[in-house]
Design an enzyme around this catalytic site. Structure first.
Site, PDB file in Angstrom:
ATOM      1  N   LYS A 198       0.824  -1.216   0.000  1.00 40.39           N
ATOM      2  CA  LYS A 198       0.000   0.000   0.000  1.00 40.39           C
ATOM      3  C   LYS A 198       0.861   1.270   0.000  1.00 40.39           C
ATOM      4  O   LYS A 198       0.616   2.184  -0.767  1.00 40.39           O
ATOM      5  CB  LYS A 198      -0.901   0.066   1.253  1.00 40.39           C
ATOM      6  CG  LYS A 198      -1.973  -0.986   1.322  1.00 40.39           C
ATOM      7  CD  LYS A 198      -2.950  -0.706   2.462  1.00 40.39           C
ATOM      8  CE  LYS A 198      -2.315  -0.701   3.834  1.00 40.39           C
ATOM      9  NZ  LYS A 198      -1.870  -2.033   4.297  1.00 40.39           N
ATOM     10  N   ARG A 249      -9.533   1.762   9.263  1.00 41.12           N
ATOM     11  CA  ARG A 249      -9.123   0.389   9.601  1.00 41.12           C
ATOM     12  C   ARG A 249     -10.284  -0.392  10.208  1.00 41.12           C
ATOM     13  O   ARG A 249     -10.153  -1.577  10.442  1.00 41.12           O
ATOM     14  CB  ARG A 249      -8.061   0.426  10.679  1.00 41.12           C
ATOM     15  CG  ARG A 249      -6.580   0.566  10.347  1.00 41.12           C
ATOM     16  CD  ARG A 249      -5.969  -0.471   9.525  1.00 41.12           C
ATOM     17  NE  ARG A 249      -4.666  -0.923   9.939  1.00 41.12           N
ATOM     18  CZ  ARG A 249      -3.507  -0.324   9.655  1.00 41.12           C
ATOM     19  NH1 ARG A 249      -3.463   0.790   8.995  1.00 41.12           N
ATOM     20  NH2 ARG A 249      -2.384  -0.880  10.032  1.00 41.12           N
ATOM     21  N   ARG A 254      11.406  -6.738   4.266  1.00 39.28           N
ATOM     22  CA  ARG A 254      11.315  -5.303   3.962  1.00 39.28           C
ATOM     23  C   ARG A 254      12.114  -4.445   4.925  1.00 39.28           C
ATOM     24  O   ARG A 254      12.155  -4.687   6.121  1.00 39.28           O
ATOM     25  CB  ARG A 254       9.843  -4.909   3.890  1.00 39.28           C
ATOM     26  CG  ARG A 254       9.305  -3.935   4.873  1.00 39.28           C
ATOM     27  CD  ARG A 254       7.896  -3.522   4.497  1.00 39.28           C
ATOM     28  NE  ARG A 254       7.039  -3.535   5.671  1.00 39.28           N
ATOM     29  CZ  ARG A 254       5.750  -3.235   5.640  1.00 39.28           C
ATOM     30  NH1 ARG A 254       5.155  -2.951   4.502  1.00 39.28           N
ATOM     31  NH2 ARG A 254       5.053  -3.257   6.746  1.00 39.28           N
ATOM     32  N   ARG A 277      11.149  -2.084  10.300  1.00 37.27           N
ATOM     33  CA  ARG A 277      10.144  -1.517  11.182  1.00 37.27           C
ATOM     34  C   ARG A 277      10.040  -2.392  12.428  1.00 37.27           C
ATOM     35  O   ARG A 277      10.074  -3.621  12.316  1.00 37.27           O
ATOM     36  CB  ARG A 277       8.786  -1.489  10.473  1.00 37.27           C
ATOM     37  CG  ARG A 277       8.482  -0.169   9.832  1.00 37.27           C
ATOM     38  CD  ARG A 277       7.229  -0.208   9.025  1.00 37.27           C
ATOM     39  NE  ARG A 277       6.043  -0.671   9.739  1.00 37.27           N
ATOM     40  CZ  ARG A 277       4.816  -0.619   9.244  1.00 37.27           C
ATOM     41  NH1 ARG A 277       4.623  -0.105   8.038  1.00 37.27           N
ATOM     42  NH2 ARG A 277       3.786  -1.065   9.921  1.00 37.27           N
ATOM     43  N   ARG A 303      -0.824  -8.663  13.326  1.00 40.47           N
ATOM     44  CA  ARG A 303      -1.372  -7.607  12.450  1.00 40.47           C
ATOM     45  C   ARG A 303      -2.270  -8.210  11.375  1.00 40.47           C
ATOM     46  O   ARG A 303      -3.296  -7.632  11.019  1.00 40.47           O
ATOM     47  CB  ARG A 303      -0.222  -6.803  11.825  1.00 40.47           C
ATOM     48  CG  ARG A 303       0.427  -5.853  12.838  1.00 40.47           C
ATOM     49  CD  ARG A 303       1.792  -5.376  12.386  1.00 40.47           C
ATOM     50  NE  ARG A 303       1.751  -4.602  11.175  1.00 40.47           N
ATOM     51  CZ  ARG A 303       2.781  -4.474  10.338  1.00 40.47           C
ATOM     52  NH1 ARG A 303       3.926  -5.072  10.594  1.00 40.47           N
ATOM     53  NH2 ARG A 303       2.668  -3.750   9.260  1.00 40.47           N
TER      54      ARG A 303
HETATM   55  P1  AMP Z   1       0.634   0.724   9.135  1.00 39.28           P
HETATM   56  O1  AMP Z   1       1.884   1.505   8.911  1.00 39.28           O
HETATM   57  O2  AMP Z   1      -0.541   1.276   8.387  1.00 39.28           O
HETATM   58  O3  AMP Z   1       0.836  -0.754   8.921  1.00 39.28           O
HETATM   59  O4  AMP Z   1       0.254   0.909  10.681  1.00 39.28           O
HETATM   60  C1  AMP Z   1       1.128   0.482  11.721  1.00 39.28           C
HETATM   61  C2  AMP Z   1       0.370   0.389  13.019  1.00 39.28           C
HETATM   62  O5  AMP Z   1      -0.162   1.674  13.376  1.00 39.28           O
HETATM   63  C3  AMP Z   1      -0.837  -0.536  13.015  1.00 39.28           C
HETATM   64  O6  AMP Z   1      -0.471  -1.892  13.246  1.00 39.28           O
HETATM   65  C4  AMP Z   1      -1.672   0.053  14.151  1.00 39.28           C
HETATM   66  O7  AMP Z   1      -1.139  -0.300  15.415  1.00 39.28           O
HETATM   67  C5  AMP Z   1      -1.455   1.546  13.962  1.00 39.28           C
HETATM   68  N1  AMP Z   1      -2.444   2.154  13.044  1.00 39.28           N
HETATM   69  C6  AMP Z   1      -2.193   2.714  11.828  1.00 39.28           C
HETATM   70  N2  AMP Z   1      -3.323   3.199  11.286  1.00 39.28           N
HETATM   71  C7  AMP Z   1      -4.307   2.929  12.172  1.00 39.28           C
HETATM   72  C8  AMP Z   1      -5.721   3.166  12.182  1.00 39.28           C
HETATM   73  N3  AMP Z   1      -6.341   3.750  11.144  1.00 39.28           N
HETATM   74  N4  AMP Z   1      -6.418   2.739  13.265  1.00 39.28           N
HETATM   75  C9  AMP Z   1      -5.818   2.146  14.309  1.00 39.28           C
HETATM   76  N5  AMP Z   1      -4.499   1.886  14.368  1.00 39.28           N
HETATM   77  C10 AMP Z   1      -3.741   2.268  13.310  1.00 39.28           C
END
Ligand code: AMP
Length: 211
Positions: A13, A88, A127, A159, A170
């Site tokens: 994404k 989400r 990654r 990360r 996740r």
């Molecule tokens: P991402 O970089 O989008 O994979 O997000 C990393 C982490 O941030 C996720 O595993 C959640 O813990 C938190 N996170 C990101 N976006 C959201 C969201 N819209 N709602 C809740 N938690 C989020």
């Protein structure tokens, strides 16, 4: 243009979001990037979000919605935006609809990238990300090279939440809490399903065919 990009963690994404927002000159709003910056800057929001992010669980909706409302006060969204990692949950999507209604804005498309679970795990464990510009690289491409970004020369690292145990959590969270959004946006006739297997350019072309 006003877009959302959906898909399980690791489907690409962020990479596609960067290409789309650069091509159409629209804002890239990544809630994950915002949260990671808040955590690294040790802000109040960062300290509240940290335990959720590091364990792979979702940050509570009230914190996320406050963050989104704040972001939508900024004038740089006039040309459009792409939401990456948000919404989400169905609750976030409904609240986002209310924000858009208040601003008299309509979504143009929801891009849904689809990829097999084994391929996702393979990609995430391979990654590495630029600490500065957030460009994503494959660890396997660096066997004889320093871990430096080819765009901004900053250090690359894994990360913290890309460890196998957190990735499994996740993916589970995605299945239960985020996947229902596919039906939510399909019912609104906004969904474009995209096969996530192929090169970055191939996937980008597939997305462009829907925009
Ligand atoms: P991402 O970089 O989008 O994979 O997000 C990393 C982490 O941030 C996720 O595993 C959640 O813990 C938190 N996170 C990101 N976006 C959201 C969201 N819209 N709602 C809740 N938690 C989020």
């Amino acid at each position: 243009m006003r877009l959302i990009i959906l898909g399980a963690p690791g489907v690409g994404k962020g990479t596609q979001a960067k290409k789309i927002t650069a091509k159409f000159n629209i804002a890239h709003i990544s809630t994950g990037d915002i949260l990671r910056a808040e955590i690294s800057n040790k802000t109040e929001l960062g300290s509240k979000a940290q335990e959720f992010v590091s364990s792979g669980r979702l940050v509570p909706d009230d914190l996320i919605m406050a963050m989104i409302k704040d972001r939508f006060k900024s004038p740089d969204l006039e040309k459009g935006f792409l939401m990456d990692g948000f919404p989400r949950t169905i609750e976030q999507a409904e609240k986002f609809d209310e924000i858009l209604d208040e601003l008299n804005l309509k979504l143009d498309k929801v891009i849904n990238i689809i990829l097999d679970k084994n391929e996702i795990i393979k990609r995430i464990t391979n990654r590495i990300v630029c600490n500065s510009c957030k460009k994503v690289f494959k660890l396997a491409d660096f066997s004889d090279r320093e871990l430096k970004c080819d765009s901004c020369n900053s250090v690359l690292s894994k990360r913290a939440d890309d460890s196998e145990v957190v990735v499994v959590k996740r993916l589970e969270v995605y299945e239960i809490q985020t996947k229902p959004l596919i039906e939510y946006y399909s019912n609104k006739k906004l969904l474009a399903d995209i096969d996530g297997l192929g090169t970055e350019e191939e996937i980008f072309e597939r997305i462009l065919n829907h925009l």
